[in-house]
Design a protein around this motif. Structure first.
Motif: not given
Length: 107
Positions: A13, A15-17, A23-24, A26, A52, A54, A64-66
């Motif tokens: 996933f 998470f957009f910073d 994207y960060k 994980k 996106h 979950t 969740c995330g991209h």
């Protein structure tokens, strides 16, 4: 438009910073994807997915995330794709500096 669910042996996933404009990521293993939703657009003649998701673990913890990468797990992954008569194409909205999808000619 795209939707799906199923088992992921491994999923990364992001998470957009907005400050860093990246994207960060994980990575997780052995999750059940409970929702995968997004769009498939075209940019410079190539597919451009925006998704996106979950997913949950056996301990019922959710993440969740991209989804940046996904490997199907021991079972299966069901993915439904709905096509439109025209292509979705992103343009940059200068006021918010993000891509906004527009209907473009089918190609």
């Amino acid at each position: 438009m795209l939707s799906g669910f199923g088992f992921a042996g491994q999923i990364t996933f992001g998470f957009f910073d907005f400050e860093a404009r990246e994207y960060k990521p994980k990575t997780y293993e052995n999750l059940e994807v409970t929702n995968l939703t997004g769009s498939l657009a075209w940019k410079e003649g190539k597919p451009l997915p925006h998704l996106h998701a979950t997913a949950g673990s056996s301990s019922f913890a959710a993440v969740c995330g991209h989804p940046l990468a996904l490997e199907v797990g021991r079972r299966s992954m069901e993915i439904n794709v709905m096509t439109l008569p025209d292509r979705l194409e992103p343009i940059v909205d200068a006021s918010i500096t993000v891509h906004v999808l527009q209907l473009g000619p089918a190609g």
